[in-house]
Design an enzyme around this catalytic site. Structure first.
Site, PDB file in Angstrom:
ATOM      1  N   ARG A   8       0.862  -1.173   0.000  1.00 41.03           N
ATOM      2  CA  ARG A   8       0.000   0.000   0.000  1.00 41.03           C
ATOM      3  C   ARG A   8       0.908   1.235   0.000  1.00 41.03           C
ATOM      4  O   ARG A   8       2.078   1.158   0.387  1.00 41.03           O
ATOM      5  CB  ARG A   8      -0.894   0.030   1.243  1.00 41.03           C
ATOM      6  CG  ARG A   8      -1.983  -1.041   1.214  1.00 41.03           C
ATOM      7  CD  ARG A   8      -2.776  -1.074   2.483  1.00 41.03           C
ATOM      8  NE  ARG A   8      -3.577   0.129   2.706  1.00 41.03           N
ATOM      9  CZ  ARG A   8      -4.244   0.396   3.821  1.00 41.03           C
ATOM     10  NH1 ARG A   8      -4.202  -0.456   4.832  1.00 41.03           N
ATOM     11  NH2 ARG A   8      -4.953   1.496   3.936  1.00 41.03           N
ATOM     12  N   HIS A   9       0.368   2.364  -0.417  1.00 43.63           N
ATOM     13  CA  HIS A   9       1.077   3.637  -0.286  1.00 43.63           C
ATOM     14  C   HIS A   9       1.379   3.873   1.198  1.00 43.63           C
ATOM     15  O   HIS A   9       0.737   3.282   2.075  1.00 43.63           O
ATOM     16  CB  HIS A   9       0.213   4.774  -0.833  1.00 43.63           C
ATOM     17  CG  HIS A   9      -1.163   4.796  -0.232  1.00 43.63           C
ATOM     18  ND1 HIS A   9      -1.421   5.333   1.008  1.00 43.63           N
ATOM     19  CD2 HIS A   9      -2.327   4.290  -0.682  1.00 43.63           C
ATOM     20  CE1 HIS A   9      -2.698   5.172   1.289  1.00 43.63           C
ATOM     21  NE2 HIS A   9      -3.289   4.541   0.281  1.00 43.63           N
ATOM     22  N   ASN A  15      -5.665   8.873   5.736  1.00 43.96           N
ATOM     23  CA  ASN A  15      -5.556   7.736   6.658  1.00 43.96           C
ATOM     24  C   ASN A  15      -5.530   8.252   8.091  1.00 43.96           C
ATOM     25  O   ASN A  15      -6.205   7.708   8.973  1.00 43.96           O
ATOM     26  CB  ASN A  15      -4.277   6.921   6.409  1.00 43.96           C
ATOM     27  CG  ASN A  15      -4.290   6.123   5.119  1.00 43.96           C
ATOM     28  OD1 ASN A  15      -3.247   5.914   4.504  1.00 43.96           O
ATOM     29  ND2 ASN A  15      -5.455   5.657   4.696  1.00 43.96           N
ATOM     30  N   ARG A  59      -0.791   9.746  -3.561  1.00 44.62           N
ATOM     31  CA  ARG A  59      -0.168   9.001  -2.464  1.00 44.62           C
ATOM     32  C   ARG A  59       0.646   7.802  -2.941  1.00 44.62           C
ATOM     33  O   ARG A  59       1.614   7.411  -2.290  1.00 44.62           O
ATOM     34  CB  ARG A  59      -1.224   8.598  -1.429  1.00 44.62           C
ATOM     35  CG  ARG A  59      -2.440   7.825  -1.943  1.00 44.62           C
ATOM     36  CD  ARG A  59      -3.518   7.844  -0.859  1.00 44.62           C
ATOM     37  NE  ARG A  59      -4.709   7.057  -1.132  1.00 44.62           N
ATOM     38  CZ  ARG A  59      -5.765   7.487  -1.832  1.00 44.62           C
ATOM     39  NH1 ARG A  59      -5.768   8.683  -2.377  1.00 44.62           N
ATOM     40  NH2 ARG A  59      -6.828   6.704  -1.973  1.00 44.62           N
ATOM     41  N   HIS A 144      -3.507   0.450  -3.344  1.00 47.15           N
ATOM     42  CA  HIS A 144      -4.496   0.854  -2.327  1.00 47.15           C
ATOM     43  C   HIS A 144      -5.114  -0.401  -1.714  1.00 47.15           C
ATOM     44  O   HIS A 144      -5.101  -1.474  -2.323  1.00 47.15           O
ATOM     45  CB  HIS A 144      -5.586   1.696  -2.982  1.00 47.15           C
ATOM     46  CG  HIS A 144      -5.062   2.894  -3.702  1.00 47.15           C
ATOM     47  ND1 HIS A 144      -4.896   4.105  -3.080  1.00 47.15           N
ATOM     48  CD2 HIS A 144      -4.631   3.053  -4.985  1.00 47.15           C
ATOM     49  CE1 HIS A 144      -4.405   4.984  -3.959  1.00 47.15           C
ATOM     50  NE2 HIS A 144      -4.239   4.367  -5.115  1.00 47.15           N
TER      51      HIS A 144
HETATM   52  O1  F6P Z   1      -9.226   3.831   4.243  1.00 49.39           O
HETATM   53  C1  F6P Z   1      -8.388   3.586   3.180  1.00 49.39           C
HETATM   54  C2  F6P Z   1      -9.122   2.945   2.036  1.00 49.39           C
HETATM   55  O2  F6P Z   1      -8.177   2.654   1.028  1.00 49.39           O
HETATM   56  C3  F6P Z   1     -10.274   3.781   1.446  1.00 49.39           C
HETATM   57  O3  F6P Z   1      -9.875   4.728   0.499  1.00 49.39           O
HETATM   58  C4  F6P Z   1     -11.161   2.711   0.877  1.00 49.39           C
HETATM   59  O4  F6P Z   1     -12.479   3.140   0.648  1.00 49.39           O
HETATM   60  C5  F6P Z   1     -11.057   1.657   1.941  1.00 49.39           C
HETATM   61  O5  F6P Z   1      -9.739   1.717   2.436  1.00 49.39           O
HETATM   62  C6  F6P Z   1     -11.361   0.264   1.463  1.00 49.39           C
HETATM   63  O6  F6P Z   1     -11.506  -0.593   2.580  1.00 49.39           O
HETATM   64  P1  F6P Z   1     -12.948  -1.089   3.027  1.00 49.39           P
HETATM   65  O7  F6P Z   1     -13.524  -1.733   1.791  1.00 49.39           O
HETATM   66  O8  F6P Z   1     -12.671  -2.081   4.126  1.00 49.39           O
HETATM   67  O9  F6P Z   1     -13.760   0.086   3.482  1.00 49.39           O
END
Ligand code: F6P
Length: 192
Positions: A8-9, A15, A59, A144
């Site tokens: 991940r970044h 975050n 990012r 991501h």
């Molecule tokens: O919080 C970081 C992130 O990459 C968000 O941008 C994204 O919506 C989320 O995590 C995805 O994770 P989840 O599907 O568990 O919400």
């Protein structure tokens, strides 16, 4: 054998604030990760060639900036589009869209954000990325959370229902070595 690395970044401003989506910059800790990453990767890969893939979001590009390898950006690697919920915290989403929030919990793989995407949608848009990954040698993807869950599930043949819950922590490099059946895996966490 070739390797596929996932990371991940580094920690982003969003975050830190608990907000999803967006296009924020790295936090100070995130920048420390970006600076520490090249040594980890070069120690691991040695003299072998490597290409770095990022999304088009700041990012991931920032996280890759000190890596001494060829880089390529993919729009298809951008984070799951949270539509109207982009930029909100999970608490704010629960307040504003309580039914949606419950539905997502019920079937996280198929839940599609209003004006945005589901994990299922992301799996479809990643198909060309996966096709290209299968043809390439050593690749490092700076991605991501949702995107890396989909790619990880593909290489480990994990079921769709489990995919949205796979743990892909920050500041960790996941090294996959594809085998005839499945993949070997190692993880390296930087103490940042
Ligand atoms: O919080 C970081 C992130 O990459 C968000 O941008 C994204 O919506 C989320 O995590 C995805 O994770 P989840 O599907 O568990 O919400």
């Amino acid at each position: 054998p070739r390797n596929i690395f996932f990371s991940r970044h580094g920690e982003s401003q969003y975050n830190v604030e608990g907000k999803i989506g967006g296009d924020s910059l790295l936090s100070l800790r995130g920048m420390q990760y970006a600076k520490a990453l090249p040594a980890l990767i070069t120690d691991n890969i040695g003299e072998k060639p490597l290409t770095v893939w990022t999304s088009t979001l700041k990012r991931t590009i920032q996280t890759a900036q000190y890596l001494p390898y060829t880089k390529l950006t993919w729009k298809s690697l951008d984070e799951l589009d949270a539509g109207v919920c982009d930029g909100m915290t999970y608490e704010e989403i629960e307040q504003a869209y309580p039914d949606d929030y419950a539905n997502r919990d019920e079937d996280k793989f198929n839940y599609r954000y209003r004006g945005g995407e589901s994990y299922r949608d992301v799996v479809v848009r990643l198909e060309p990325v996966i096709m290209e990954l299968e043809r390439q040698e050593n690749i490092l993807i700076i991605g991501h959370q949702a995107i890396l869950r989909c790619l990880y599930a593909y290489f480990h043949h994990l079921p769709q229902a489990d995919l949205p819950y796979i743990k892909i922590p920050l500041h960790t490099v996941i090294k996959l070595t594809p085998k005839a059946y499945g993949c070997d895996e190692e993880r390296y966490t930087l103490p940042i």
